[in-house]
Design an enzyme around this catalytic site. Sequence first.
Site, PDB file in Angstrom:
ATOM      1  N   HIS A 146       4.058   4.728  10.996  1.00 56.80           N
ATOM      2  CA  HIS A 146       3.623   5.223   9.694  1.00 56.80           C
ATOM      3  C   HIS A 146       2.818   4.126   8.985  1.00 56.80           C
ATOM      4  O   HIS A 146       3.215   2.952   8.996  1.00 56.80           O
ATOM      5  CB  HIS A 146       4.838   5.616   8.848  1.00 56.80           C
ATOM      6  CG  HIS A 146       4.492   6.471   7.680  1.00 56.80           C
ATOM      7  ND1 HIS A 146       3.896   5.970   6.546  1.00 56.80           N
ATOM      8  CD2 HIS A 146       4.650   7.795   7.464  1.00 56.80           C
ATOM      9  CE1 HIS A 146       3.700   6.947   5.675  1.00 56.80           C
ATOM     10  NE2 HIS A 146       4.146   8.072   6.212  1.00 56.80           N
ATOM     11  N   PRO A 147       1.700   4.472   8.356  1.00 50.41           N
ATOM     12  CA  PRO A 147       0.866   3.428   7.751  1.00 50.41           C
ATOM     13  C   PRO A 147       1.451   2.797   6.496  1.00 50.41           C
ATOM     14  O   PRO A 147       1.093   1.667   6.154  1.00 50.41           O
ATOM     15  CB  PRO A 147      -0.440   4.168   7.419  1.00 50.41           C
ATOM     16  CG  PRO A 147      -0.046   5.594   7.297  1.00 50.41           C
ATOM     17  CD  PRO A 147       1.066   5.801   8.274  1.00 50.41           C
TER      18      PRO A 147
END
Length: 392
Positions: free
Chosen positions: A226-227
């Site tokens: 996940h960024p």
Amino acid sequence: MLPLEGITVVALEQAVAAPFATRQLADLGARVIKIERPGSGDFARGYDAAVRGLSAYFVWLNRGKESLTLNLKHPEGVRILDGLLAGADVFVHNLAPGAVERLGFGAETVRARYPRLITCAVSGYGSSGPYRDKKAYDLLIQCETGLVSVTGTPEAPSRAGISVADIAGGMYAYSGILAALYQRERTGEGAALEVSLFDALGEWMSHPMYTTAYTGQQPVRSAASHPTIAPYGPYQAGDGAQVHLSIQNEREWVRFCEVVLEQPEVATDPRFATNPDRVANRKALAEVIEAAFGGLSADEVVERLERAGIANARMRTVQEFIDHPQLAARDRWTEIDSPVGPLRALLPPVVMEGVTPAMGAIPALGAHTDAILATLGYDAAAIARLRDEGVV
């Protein structure tokens, strides 16, 4: 009784987006008449031959429909289409912008003749603007909406692995048609709907769009992680297998350190004290996690995660998804008929109490042409003439 029994949909459709919308209507009991080119049909029929000689895309998108071949360049073909619309509830099309208008079937024209008709135009970029006439396919829409720029590894962008622009467009067309049918029940009036793949996928770009608009920073590509949340992604166990896990709040983070890592002091390490800290020190965090996982098998990691109440998943192949125990346990597979015999298919995602989806057959090209024309008053001799003249 299925929810949409008695509803007739005429679909001048091809490829993915519009067929995805109408297939869902068919699953709910609507009669969907799919108009195809004589001889070749919907070009999605030829995308591949993966399903015992049939196209995987076509099998997925077209169960439960009636196939009518019709040459709309012939005046008689145009008359037949008009006859079908006279008895239809919904008209769906995804031809190039302006094509249905040139045929005389634009929304304003047909709704003037048939006020209860619901029309739904599915296009790449919409019916106005500088991109109106630009050719649009799924990957190209992924590029134009910025999806490809945030998908992939830090080194290389990537398209999503499925046709997300087409699926998004089809889903909004489907839900829009349902809303229009409900509105018609109250007002007696049809509606003209327009769905573009660009707008549909643009809606799905909400988080990166808002982040970029209000920070001025392009989101980074982070592969399977996940960024903006950490830890949230794949981590390798001692047996070489990957386990994906997700921490959503600080309570879970503390629990993860105590039960899964068995290192409660990591929870208060200044590098990892808050989610922004963990994101900023993602590489160091991964080293700590994978060092703890190094002496465990993936199954043992999952057991600890489950004990701690931490969300997790195994990265499965497509075949492993097909064989997934959750699908088997919930009896999510069924069979549908096709020109090559019975085929396996997943049931639709929405489970409605007391309703069994129609799950009709995959139609052979033109399989229902004669029967449909007969309902419009054509006898066998007239149908033979139409076939000789290249109308059907």
